[in-house]
Design a protein around this motif. Structure first.
Motif, PDB file in Angstrom:
ATOM      1  N   ASN B 186       0.794  -1.317   0.060  1.00 26.59           N
ATOM      2  CA  ASN B 186      -0.118   0.004   0.018  1.00 26.59           C
ATOM      3  C   ASN B 186       0.901   1.303  -0.174  1.00 26.59           C
ATOM      4  O   ASN B 186       1.511   1.493   0.874  1.00 26.59           O
ATOM      5  CB  ASN B 186      -0.920  -0.079   1.198  1.00 26.59           C
ATOM      6  CG  ASN B 186      -1.673   1.271   1.469  1.00 26.59           C
ATOM      7  OD1 ASN B 186      -1.682   2.226   0.630  1.00 26.59           O
ATOM      8  ND2 ASN B 186      -2.170   1.400   2.454  1.00 26.59           N
ATOM      9  N   LEU B 188      -0.269   4.364  -0.748  1.00 30.04           N
ATOM     10  CA  LEU B 188      -1.025   5.449  -0.892  1.00 30.04           C
ATOM     11  C   LEU B 188      -0.608   6.601  -0.503  1.00 30.04           C
ATOM     12  O   LEU B 188      -0.215   6.842   0.584  1.00 30.04           O
ATOM     13  CB  LEU B 188      -2.258   5.220  -0.026  1.00 30.04           C
ATOM     14  CG  LEU B 188      -3.549   6.142   0.009  1.00 30.04           C
ATOM     15  CD1 LEU B 188      -4.255   6.369  -1.172  1.00 30.04           C
ATOM     16  CD2 LEU B 188      -4.480   5.751   1.124  1.00 30.04           C
ATOM     17  N   CYS B 206      -1.063  -0.783  -4.264  1.00 23.99           N
ATOM     18  CA  CYS B 206      -1.783   0.584  -4.437  1.00 23.99           C
ATOM     19  C   CYS B 206      -0.971   1.846  -4.678  1.00 23.99           C
ATOM     20  O   CYS B 206       0.056   2.013  -3.664  1.00 23.99           O
ATOM     21  CB  CYS B 206      -2.891   0.806  -3.145  1.00 23.99           C
ATOM     22  SG  CYS B 206      -3.532   2.281  -3.157  1.00 23.99           S
ATOM     23  N   THR B 208      -2.212   4.902  -5.641  1.00 19.92           N
ATOM     24  CA  THR B 208      -3.031   6.067  -5.604  1.00 19.92           C
ATOM     25  C   THR B 208      -2.258   7.316  -4.885  1.00 19.92           C
ATOM     26  O   THR B 208      -1.872   7.173  -3.868  1.00 19.92           O
ATOM     27  CB  THR B 208      -4.381   5.862  -5.051  1.00 19.92           C
ATOM     28  OG1 THR B 208      -4.852   4.587  -5.851  1.00 19.92           O
ATOM     29  CG2 THR B 208      -5.447   6.831  -4.938  1.00 19.92           C
TER      30      THR B 208
END
Lengths: 466, 220
Positions: B186, B188, B206, B208
């Protein structure tokens, strides 16, 4: 990031290598944090000394309807309010929506902006912005979409920087032009009128930041462990805390940006003071505290700390920095830090930056080792860095960095024992000779959204007096 | 002479050479034990909160489940066993932790700047807000570790296993992630400016808010 969204467009315009634009760092925000943050920034409109243009995106009409009564009050004080949202029933019928200076833009459901949460406020004397996008289902990963609404996650950033707000508003206006070209023209005119309004002074940022911190602190209450509705109280709590620190860091950022001749002061001072602390073999918690104090030290400009008390009224440094001593109110920038209990130690360091080694300084008239070590170090390094920047600007490139360092250091030598701690001037001399011989320190601003990690844990709230 | 390490009078000047000592569950909290030689010592479950171990040798020592909160561990810990130890806010600047076992240890806000962690086992470690600037993590195993908000500027993670790790809001500016395995991680809102991601495995990660997500999907 959704292509075509405002956040995407702004990030793209600031991608490294795109002109002189600073690249943007994003942070993670829970809805709980965003609600408090937006309420605080919106409520500042009510006390704003000029009328702002407000452009918002609410995802869905139903979220706007929850705020519509508040928005009637905000519209009262605003030049124009624009609400972008995918329409829900009742969206256009609410009395606020009918107001003359409130315009609704009904977004298509497949418009990427309908996944965004925006609040842009631009007035001649006040500017603020929250620009976020909600995580997609895939982004939530294994945990899946949260069951509690206030735990929904967003990413993006917020700021007080007027130029960024203006830039983003222009992107938003370009976006809504396809929905309502007449409105786009009107808004462009509003921006022109706002930026050409001559102003004497911006609204005091201390009051705005205090409000932000207050509202975020209030939100801690609703996520105490007794409320079992929240699955991850600690994460929500630290998200709030992190944004309280961010409010101060963003305020300090503006001070730096306003100083054309020394725009990297905070980052450079933080780097130098950390190196100096390492020379002195200070423990890590003290280094972190010094670093945070460095990043925030320009909130309290030394020249404005005028004392109405004689230095003899208090010669002692209190053992407990949590006791709000009366002299602290004399340094407004340091005072605002006290809104956050976790920053009291930092406030104390900053309050005593203008003390002098021989006791002739302000605000406490403290002398020698009575002055907190951190204040002595930071005061010296900040003055030194300012000297280097001044020399470099004055010489217009004719002096090398080594020469600027030497001149600034000579100035510190001249003032040692009177203004500065001689031992620390010695340490600075060592550091400077290291720099002149090629020691390189990498100057970089820490990630603002991760500023939380610089905070002390609670059991070492005392400031060293050694 | 029998030496009572736990006595309040004992300081580093008395104890220089204690290799292989048995100090299981000893209370050494707050002691100044700079430069002490505890190579291969048994310190399982010992209380070393705030203990100063600057320059100590703890090579191959067994520190399983030790309390090392805010300890000064600018020391040699090569191959030491620190499984499930509590190292919250410990000072590990420049420490030698090559091949150490730190599995499921707690390193929240610990300072590991410039430390040597190549080949270390950091599986499931909690490194939230840790300072790992310039750390050598080549080939280290950080799978499922929590690195939320950690500072990994200029860190060397070449060939490291970072799969399923949480790097939310981490600072990876200038970090070397060449050939690292970041599958399912992750990231993010992590900062990845100037990071080297060549040959890194980002399957299911991820990305993003990093500015990489759109590039990756377009195969840039």
């Amino acid at each position: 990031m959704l292509e075509g969204s405002i956040l995407y467009q702004l990030k793209a315009a600031h991608q490294s290598g795109q002109g002189s634009q600073r690249s943007l760092n994003f942070g993670v925000y829970y809805k709980n944090t965003l609600v408090a943050l937006c309420h605080a920034l919106e409520d500042c409109i009510l006390t704003c000394s000029s009328e702002p243009l407000v452009i918002t995106a609410f995802q869905r009409g139903k979220w706007y309807l929850e705020e519509a009564d508040r928005y009637a009050e905000l519209a009262e004080r605003s030049r124009q309010v624009v609400i972008m949202a995918a329409p829900d029933s009742g969206f256009g019928e609410h009395p606020t929506s009918q107001r003359q200076n409130v315009e609704l833009v009904s977004l298509n459901v497949d418009d990427p902006v309908a996944q965004e949460w925006h609040l842009m406020i631009l007035a001649p004397t006040y500017s603020a912005m929250v620009l976020c996008q909600e995580l997609s289902d895939a982004d939530y990963g294994k945990q899946g979409f949260p069951t509690v609404d206030l735990e929904r996650k967003f990413y993006g950033f917020w700021t007080f920087e007027a130029n960024l707000v203006q830039e983003t508003m222009e992107l938003a206006i370009a976006h809504l032009r396809s929905y309502n070209p007449t409105l786009a023209d009107t808004l462009t005119d509003h921006i022109q009128a706002i930026i050409s309004t001559p102003i004497e002074q911006r609204d005091p940022l201390e009051a705005i930041v205090s409000r932000v911190v207050d509202y975020l602190q209030e939100s801690h209450m609703i996520i105490t462990p007794s409320h079992h509705t929240f699955e991850q109280p600690q994460i929500l709590d630290s998200n709030l805390l992190s944004n309280e620190v961010q409010a101060f860091l963003r305020m300090a950022q503006l001070t730096d940006q306003a100083d054309v001749l020394n725009p990297n002061a905070a980052a450079e001072v933080a780097t130098l003071v950390e190196a100096m602390g390492q020379f002195l073999d200070l423990p890590v918690w003290q280094l972190n505290r010094l670093k945070l104090a460095s990043l925030l030290h320009r909130l309290a400009p030394l020249q404005s700390s005028t004392s109405m008390l004689t230095s003899s009224s208090f010669g002692r440094y209190p053992e407990e920095p949590s006791i709000d001593a009366p002299y602290c109110s004399l340094v407004p920038g340091a005072q605002v830090l006290r809104t956050m209990p976790q920053l009291r130690a930092i406030a104390t360091i900053i309050t005593h930056l203008s003390e002098q080694w021989d006791g002739s300084g302000q605000p406490g008239g403290l002398a020698g080792d009575e002055i907190p070590l951190e204040s002595r170090m930071l005061g010296l390094v900040a003055a030194f860095q300012q000297q280097v920047a001044d020399q470099s600007a004055k010489s217009e490139g004719t002096l090398s960095m080594a020469e600027c360092l030497a001149i600034a250091l000579a100035q510190c030598h001249k003032e040692q024992s009177q203004r500065w701690d001689p031992k620390l001037v010695e340490t600075l001399t060592l550091l400077v000779s290291g720099l002149q011989q090629g020691l390189s320190l990498s100057v970089s601003l820490p990630k603002i959204s991760a500023g939380l990690w610089l905070l002390d844990s609670h059991d070492e709230a005392l400031i060293s007096r050694s | 002479m029998t030496l009572d390490l736990q006595s309040s009078e004992t300081q580093s000047s008395d104890v220089k050479y204690l290799p292989g000592a048995d100090l299981e569950e000893a209370d050494l909290s707050g002691k100044a034990l700079q430069g002490v030689n505890l190579t291969g010592a048994q310190l399982m479950g010992a209380d070393l909160k705030h203990t100063k171990l600057t320059g100590a040798s703890l090579e191959g020592a067994n520190l399983l489940g030790c309390q090392l909160i805010k300890a000064d561990l600018r020391a040699t810990l090569m191959g030491a066993n620190l499984m499930q130890a509590d190292l919250t806010e410990a000072d590990l600047r420049g420490a030698n932790l090559r091949g150490a076992n730190l599995m499921r240890s707690r390193l929240t806000r610990a300072t590991l700047a410039g430390s040597f962690l190549s080949g270390a086992n950091l599986m499931g470690c909690n490194l939230q807000g840790a300072d790992l600037r310039g750390a050598d993590l080549r080939g280290a195993n950080l799978s499922s570790a929590n690195l939320h908000g950690a500072n990994l500027m200029e860190a060397d993670l070449q060939g490291a296993i970072v799969s399923e790790a949480n790097l939310e809001e981490a600072n990876l500016t200038g970090a070397n992630l060449a050939g690292a395995n970041l599958a399912g991680a992750n990231l993010l809102c992590a900062d990845v400016e100037n990071a080297n991601l060549s040959g890194a495995n980002l399957a299911g990660a991820c990305l993003t808010g990093t500015g990489l997500e759109n590039k990756m999907s377009k195969g840039e």
